[in-house]
Design an enzyme around this catalytic site. Structure first.
Site, short mmCIF file in Angstrom:
data_model
loop_
_atom_site.label_atom_id
_atom_site.label_comp_id
_atom_site.label_asym_id
_atom_site.label_seq_id
_atom_site.Cartn_x
_atom_site.Cartn_y
_atom_site.Cartn_z
N ASN A 220 0.86 -1.19 0.00
CA ASN A 220 0.00 0.00 0.00
C ASN A 220 0.90 1.24 0.00
OD1 ASN A 220 -1.86 2.01 0.46
ND2 ASN A 220 -2.37 1.37 2.56
N LYS B 7 0.09 4.22 -0.45
CA LYS B 7 -0.61 5.40 0.09
C LYS B 7 -0.38 6.61 -0.81
CE LYS B 7 -0.33 3.38 4.65
NZ LYS B 7 -0.28 3.55 6.09
N HIS C 252 -9.85 1.32 4.98
CA HIS C 252 -8.58 1.54 5.67
C HIS C 252 -8.81 2.55 6.80
CE1 HIS C 252 -4.47 2.71 6.53
NE2 HIS C 252 -4.08 1.63 5.87
N GLU D 62 -7.11 4.90 7.91
CA GLU D 62 -6.80 6.31 7.60
C GLU D 62 -8.01 6.97 6.96
OE1 GLU D 62 -3.13 5.67 5.48
OE2 GLU D 62 -2.11 5.22 7.35
N GLU E 101 -5.68 -4.79 10.86
CA GLU E 101 -4.72 -3.70 11.02
C GLU E 101 -5.06 -2.89 12.27
OE1 GLU E 101 -2.59 -2.53 7.18
OE2 GLU E 101 -4.44 -1.38 7.27
N GLY F 3 2.01 2.50 10.86
CA GLY F 3 2.97 3.59 10.69
C GLY F 3 3.66 4.02 11.97
N SER G 36 2.98 -1.78 10.66
CA SER G 36 4.43 -1.76 10.91
C SER G 36 5.11 -3.09 10.56
CB SER G 36 4.72 -1.35 12.36
OG SER G 36 4.30 -0.02 12.56
P1 PGA Z 1 2.40 0.54 7.84
O1 PGA Z 1 0.95 0.73 7.14
O2 PGA Z 1 3.01 -0.70 7.25
O3 PGA Z 1 3.13 1.78 7.50
O4 PGA Z 1 2.14 0.40 9.29
C1 PGA Z 1 0.12 -0.36 6.91
C2 PGA Z 1 -1.16 0.12 6.30
O5 PGA Z 1 -1.62 1.21 6.63
O6 PGA Z 1 -1.76 -0.55 5.44
#
Ligand code: PGA
Length: 258
Positions: free
Chosen positions: A7, A9, A94, A96, A166, A172, A212
């Protein structure tokens, strides 16, 4: 099978996406058994990335989609447009988008239903916040997210489904969930899915872990039978990290097939 979803983003433009797609494909080279790769670039890079992955086994995913095939929805992107660009998977719900853009359970449900009706594979993201975990509500939160997102879905007649666990606090943050917690939650998610879809054949849903995941911890998750793959954000745009993650998945697969 093990799946690695990248991803990207809003972190790469078109040129960087092309370079990253090429480099990501190179990570599959020379392996006897390779994981399924799903690359989710920003919308603006989809058509260029498609050209790069055209003759490979990698799939392209979108990071979002609207729930109607066309219409007056300024700024939105429809499944039809995505299918035209060879998109086979779509991230839905997601955290976010839930947190930053106010995406509701109802919107997420409409997107899942629409994706499946268009033969696109939804990668439905679920997960609890830190407060919810500390309060002991993680399972209840995930169960509620699954129930609402999957309302009305008939999986035995429609396509396959990915669920990405997640936990919001692990995204992140360099603070991934422990392997033990992931196994426990994946078992729970599987039991909820089996209850919702009693007739679904085995293998119709896959459960991924995201939050992460990096080159160091990927193997620890991927070697577990309960973990069908990983959803990778930050480390998917750092090619050395990503290479290690793909290699970890390939090693697990090679060990299984030996
Ligand atoms: P990350 O993000 O690996 O940076 O934690 C995962 C995601 O948001 O899909």
């Amino acid at each position: 099978m093990k799946t690695v979803v990248a991803n990207w983003k809003m972190n790469v433009g078109v040129r960087e996406s092309v370079a990253l797609a090429r480099a990501s494909l190179l990570t599959l080279r020379g392996r006897k058994v390779i994981p399924d790769l799903v690359i989710c670039p920003p919308f603006v890079a989809l058509s260029e990335v498609r050209k790069v992955v055209a003759r490979s086994s990698a799939n392209i995913g979108a990071q979002n989609m609207f729930w109607e095939p066309s219409g007056s929805h300024t700024g939105e992107t429809s499944s039809r447009m995505l299918l035209e660009l060879g998109v086979s998977h779509c991230l839905i719900g997601h955290s976010e988008r839930r947190v930053q853009l106010g995406e509701t359970d109802e919107m997420i449900n409409k997107k899942v239903l629409h994706a499946l009706s268009e033969q696109m594979t939804p990668i439905l993201c679920v997960g609890e916040s830190k407060e919810q975990r500390v309060a002991g509500d993680a399972r209840a939160v995930v169960e509620a997210q699954l129930s609402s997102a999957l309302r009305g879905v008939r999986l035995h007649t429609q396509g396959s489904l990915f669920v990405a666990y997640e936990p919001v606090w692990a995204i992140g943050t360099n603070d991934s969930a422990s392997v033990g917690d992931v196994i426990e939650m994946h078992r729970f998610i599987r039991s909820v899915l089996e209850r919702i879809f009693p007739d679904a054949p085995a293998g119709q849903f896959s459960i991924l872990y995201g939050g992460s995941v990096d080159g160091e911890n990927a193997y620890g998750f991927l070697r577990e039978a309960e973990v069908d793959g990983v959803l990778v954000g930050s480390a998917s745009v750092k090619i050395n990290q990503f290479k290690e993650i793909v290699e970890a998945a390939a090693e697990v697969l090679e060990a299984q097939s030996a």
